[in-house]
Design a protein around this motif. Structure first.
Motif, PDB file in Angstrom:
ATOM      1  N   ALA A   1     -67.710 -59.179  -5.793  1.00 38.75           N
ATOM      2  CA  ALA A   1     -67.259 -60.572  -5.858  1.00 38.75           C
ATOM      3  C   ALA A   1     -67.544 -61.299  -4.547  1.00 38.75           C
ATOM      4  O   ALA A   1     -67.933 -62.474  -4.544  1.00 38.75           O
ATOM      5  CB  ALA A   1     -65.770 -60.618  -6.184  1.00 38.75           C
ATOM      6  N   PHE A   2     -67.355 -60.601  -3.434  1.00 38.42           N
ATOM      7  CA  PHE A   2     -67.622 -61.210  -2.126  1.00 38.42           C
ATOM      8  C   PHE A   2     -69.076 -61.647  -2.015  1.00 38.42           C
ATOM      9  O   PHE A   2     -69.372 -62.793  -1.646  1.00 38.42           O
ATOM     10  CB  PHE A   2     -67.287 -60.217  -1.013  1.00 38.42           C
ATOM     11  CG  PHE A   2     -67.784 -60.641   0.342  1.00 38.42           C
ATOM     12  CD1 PHE A   2     -67.093 -61.586   1.080  1.00 38.42           C
ATOM     13  CD2 PHE A   2     -68.952 -60.103   0.873  1.00 38.42           C
ATOM     14  CE1 PHE A   2     -67.548 -61.989   2.331  1.00 38.42           C
ATOM     15  CE2 PHE A   2     -69.421 -60.497   2.116  1.00 38.42           C
ATOM     16  CZ  PHE A   2     -68.719 -61.441   2.845  1.00 38.42           C
ATOM     17  N   TRP A   3     -70.004 -60.737  -2.326  1.00 39.43           N
ATOM     18  CA  TRP A   3     -71.418 -61.079  -2.221  1.00 39.43           C
ATOM     19  C   TRP A   3     -71.810 -62.146  -3.241  1.00 39.43           C
ATOM     20  O   TRP A   3     -72.633 -63.024  -2.943  1.00 39.43           O
ATOM     21  CB  TRP A   3     -72.283 -59.835  -2.408  1.00 39.43           C
ATOM     22  CG  TRP A   3     -72.293 -58.925  -1.235  1.00 39.43           C
ATOM     23  CD1 TRP A   3     -71.883 -57.621  -1.189  1.00 39.43           C
ATOM     24  CD2 TRP A   3     -72.745 -59.229   0.094  1.00 39.43           C
ATOM     25  NE1 TRP A   3     -72.038 -57.099   0.067  1.00 39.43           N
ATOM     26  CE2 TRP A   3     -72.569 -58.062   0.875  1.00 39.43           C
ATOM     27  CE3 TRP A   3     -73.272 -60.369   0.693  1.00 39.43           C
ATOM     28  CZ2 TRP A   3     -72.911 -58.008   2.227  1.00 39.43           C
ATOM     29  CZ3 TRP A   3     -73.609 -60.320   2.040  1.00 39.43           C
ATOM     30  CH2 TRP A   3     -73.434 -59.153   2.790  1.00 39.43           C
ATOM     31  N   GLY A   4     -71.234 -62.069  -4.439  1.00 37.68           N
ATOM     32  CA  GLY A   4     -71.552 -63.069  -5.453  1.00 37.68           C
ATOM     33  C   GLY A   4     -71.141 -64.464  -5.028  1.00 37.68           C
ATOM     34  O   GLY A   4     -71.924 -65.420  -5.115  1.00 37.68           O
ATOM     35  N   ILE A   5     -69.903 -64.595  -4.545  1.00 42.93           N
ATOM     36  CA  ILE A   5     -69.415 -65.903  -4.106  1.00 42.93           C
ATOM     37  C   ILE A   5     -70.174 -66.375  -2.870  1.00 42.93           C
ATOM     38  O   ILE A   5     -70.531 -67.555  -2.749  1.00 42.93           O
ATOM     39  CB  ILE A   5     -67.900 -65.831  -3.827  1.00 42.93           C
ATOM     40  CG1 ILE A   5     -67.146 -65.541  -5.130  1.00 42.93           C
ATOM     41  CG2 ILE A   5     -67.400 -67.123  -3.192  1.00 42.93           C
ATOM     42  CD1 ILE A   5     -65.662 -65.310  -4.936  1.00 42.93           C
ATOM     43  N   PHE A   6     -70.439 -65.443  -1.953  1.00 45.89           N
ATOM     44  CA  PHE A   6     -71.139 -65.810  -0.716  1.00 45.89           C
ATOM     45  C   PHE A   6     -72.540 -66.339  -1.012  1.00 45.89           C
ATOM     46  O   PHE A   6     -72.971 -67.357  -0.445  1.00 45.89           O
ATOM     47  CB  PHE A   6     -71.220 -64.597   0.209  1.00 45.89           C
ATOM     48  CG  PHE A   6     -71.951 -64.862   1.496  1.00 45.89           C
ATOM     49  CD1 PHE A   6     -71.346 -65.580   2.517  1.00 45.89           C
ATOM     50  CD2 PHE A   6     -73.245 -64.401   1.685  1.00 45.89           C
ATOM     51  CE1 PHE A   6     -72.015 -65.835   3.706  1.00 45.89           C
ATOM     52  CE2 PHE A   6     -73.926 -64.649   2.869  1.00 45.89           C
ATOM     53  CZ  PHE A   6     -73.310 -65.367   3.882  1.00 45.89           C
ATOM     54  N   LEU A   7     -73.273 -65.676  -1.906  1.00 48.42           N
ATOM     55  CA  LEU A   7     -74.636 -66.097  -2.215  1.00 48.42           C
ATOM     56  C   LEU A   7     -74.662 -67.366  -3.064  1.00 48.42           C
ATOM     57  O   LEU A   7     -75.524 -68.227  -2.874  1.00 48.42           O
ATOM     58  CB  LEU A   7     -75.380 -64.965  -2.932  1.00 48.42           C
ATOM     59  CG  LEU A   7     -75.622 -63.704  -2.087  1.00 48.42           C
ATOM     60  CD1 LEU A   7     -76.259 -62.609  -2.926  1.00 48.42           C
ATOM     61  CD2 LEU A   7     -76.487 -64.026  -0.870  1.00 48.42           C
ATOM     62  N   LEU A   8     -73.720 -67.488  -3.997  1.00 51.99           N
ATOM     63  CA  LEU A   8     -73.680 -68.691  -4.828  1.00 51.99           C
ATOM     64  C   LEU A   8     -73.276 -69.919  -4.015  1.00 51.99           C
ATOM     65  O   LEU A   8     -73.723 -71.029  -4.292  1.00 51.99           O
ATOM     66  CB  LEU A   8     -72.706 -68.493  -5.995  1.00 51.99           C
ATOM     67  CG  LEU A   8     -73.163 -67.543  -7.106  1.00 51.99           C
ATOM     68  CD1 LEU A   8     -72.049 -67.341  -8.124  1.00 51.99           C
ATOM     69  CD2 LEU A   8     -74.417 -68.074  -7.800  1.00 51.99           C
TER      70      LEU A   8
ATOM     71  N   PRO B   1     -74.786 -72.736   0.660  1.00 48.02           N
ATOM     72  CA  PRO B   1     -74.758 -73.965   1.480  1.00 48.02           C
ATOM     73  C   PRO B   1     -73.471 -74.133   2.284  1.00 48.02           C
ATOM     74  O   PRO B   1     -73.478 -74.804   3.319  1.00 48.02           O
ATOM     75  CB  PRO B   1     -74.919 -75.082   0.441  1.00 48.02           C
ATOM     76  CG  PRO B   1     -75.645 -74.437  -0.688  1.00 48.02           C
ATOM     77  CD  PRO B   1     -75.109 -73.040  -0.742  1.00 48.02           C
ATOM     78  N   ILE B   2     -72.392 -73.562   1.818  1.00 48.86           N
ATOM     79  CA  ILE B   2     -71.129 -73.608   2.566  1.00 48.86           C
ATOM     80  C   ILE B   2     -70.758 -72.179   2.965  1.00 48.86           C
ATOM     81  O   ILE B   2     -69.631 -71.733   2.782  1.00 48.86           O
ATOM     82  CB  ILE B   2     -70.005 -74.271   1.742  1.00 48.86           C
ATOM     83  CG1 ILE B   2     -69.857 -73.613   0.368  1.00 48.86           C
ATOM     84  CG2 ILE B   2     -70.250 -75.751   1.589  1.00 48.86           C
ATOM     85  CD1 ILE B   2     -68.639 -74.099  -0.406  1.00 48.86           C
ATOM     86  N   TYR B   3     -71.742 -71.478   3.532  1.00 48.21           N
ATOM     87  CA  TYR B   3     -71.597 -70.050   3.823  1.00 48.21           C
ATOM     88  C   TYR B   3     -70.429 -69.753   4.758  1.00 48.21           C
ATOM     89  O   TYR B   3     -69.792 -68.706   4.655  1.00 48.21           O
ATOM     90  CB  TYR B   3     -72.894 -69.507   4.427  1.00 48.21           C
ATOM     91  CG  TYR B   3     -73.229 -70.064   5.790  1.00 48.21           C
ATOM     92  CD1 TYR B   3     -72.781 -69.441   6.953  1.00 48.21           C
ATOM     93  CD2 TYR B   3     -73.993 -71.223   5.915  1.00 48.21           C
ATOM     94  CE1 TYR B   3     -73.081 -69.954   8.203  1.00 48.21           C
ATOM     95  CE2 TYR B   3     -74.298 -71.741   7.164  1.00 48.21           C
ATOM     96  CZ  TYR B   3     -73.838 -71.103   8.303  1.00 48.21           C
ATOM     97  OH  TYR B   3     -74.128 -71.616   9.539  1.00 48.21           O
ATOM     98  N   GLY B   4     -70.147 -70.669   5.681  1.00 48.39           N
ATOM     99  CA  GLY B   4     -69.051 -70.424   6.614  1.00 48.39           C
ATOM    100  C   GLY B   4     -67.719 -70.309   5.902  1.00 48.39           C
ATOM    101  O   GLY B   4     -66.926 -69.395   6.159  1.00 48.39           O
ATOM    102  N   LEU B   5     -67.483 -71.231   4.980  1.00 50.74           N
ATOM    103  CA  LEU B   5     -66.229 -71.228   4.234  1.00 50.74           C
ATOM    104  C   LEU B   5     -66.158 -70.047   3.276  1.00 50.74           C
ATOM    105  O   LEU B   5     -65.120 -69.379   3.169  1.00 50.74           O
ATOM    106  CB  LEU B   5     -66.084 -72.544   3.467  1.00 50.74           C
ATOM    107  CG  LEU B   5     -64.768 -72.765   2.718  1.00 50.74           C
ATOM    108  CD1 LEU B   5     -63.593 -72.765   3.691  1.00 50.74           C
ATOM    109  CD2 LEU B   5     -64.813 -74.079   1.941  1.00 50.74           C
TER     110      LEU B   5
END
Length: 247
Positions: free
Chosen positions: A211-218, A221-225
């Motif tokens: 889930a972490f990688w999925g949300i991070f990659l999706l 553009p707001i990678y920091g958040l």
């Protein structure tokens, strides 16, 4: 049909003390597999209840006041150099969670900024060793495999990168949790012990890491958040797995 006696749960008095229940009325440990269950909860049945990811997320996102704290941490995560303060905040959160078992994010106004920077450097070092270097190695290996096979393997060539991306966060979390015990770096670099922890305890962390990688990659553009929120949840869930009591 198996029974408590066959399962090694025969009472010292010589009686099994089990009763038959319907499937709907099961409340205790199931000894027989279908119709027979132990009538009393014995010490041999006591198992540690594993917290679910849903329960941890409900605890984290169900409390008021987390949004401004996350927005500030996510905002700092965008800026090179200042992102160390966000990492330091997550470090202190993990430390407080281990000591006090309080899942609420601390107030930014309570933070000592020089201490945040130092703690951020420590967490950054662990991230580089256990996430950054393995990901780079996995990426290079995947590229070599892709070119050696002239691209015939397609996405299969990137399997080394996928494997390192799956397991490296788990090793990092184990190293971070181990470090927090005494806050000595030598504890965080006991590689054999960390790998053993991952081998025996990777299953509960599988879904959170994916889930972490999925949300991070999706949400790239707001990678920091997305990184800050994902790291917050992973640290909280990994800490909850190590707690004796979670409710």
């Amino acid at each position: 049909m198996a029974s408590c006696k066959r399962a090694g749960l025969w009472l010292e008095s010589g009686r099994s003390d089990f009763r038959c229940f319907s499937i709907r009325s099961w409340k205790n440990f199931n000894c027989s597999g279908k119709f027979m269950a132990c009538g009393k909860c014995k010490a041999c049945h006591h198992t540690k209840a594993m917290p679910s990811l849903e329960a941890v997320c409900t605890r984290l996102f169900g409390r008021p006041g987390w949004i401004p704290k996350v927005l500030l941490g996510g905002g700092l995560s965008f800026i090179p150099g200042l992102n160390l303060f966000a990492l330091g905040y997550l470090f202190i959160y993990g430390r407080r969670l281990r000591r006090n078992q309080q899942f609420d994010l601390p107030e930014w106004s309570e933070m000592n900024w020089p201490d945040l920077f130092i703690c951020g450097m420590r967490l950054f070092g662990l991230l580089v060793v256990y996430v950054g270097i393995p990901l780079i190695a996995g990426w290079i290996t995947s590229l070599i495999l892709y070119f050696l096979t002239f691209g015939l393997l397609g996405v299969v060539a990137y399997l080394p990168l996928a494997i390192t991306g799956f397991f490296s966060p788990m090793v990092f979390l184990s190293a971070f949790m181990t470090y927090l015990k005494n806050e000595e770096f030598r504890d965080a670099f006991q590689i054999r012990s960390l790998i053993q922890q991952v081998i025996t305890g990777w299953k509960p962390l599988a879904l959170p890491v994916i889930a972490f990688w999925g949300i991070f990659l999706l949400a790239l553009p707001i990678y920091g958040l997305s990184f800050f929120i994902g790291a917050w949840v992973l640290i909280a869930y990994s800490s909850a797995l190590r707690m004796k009591n979670f409710s």
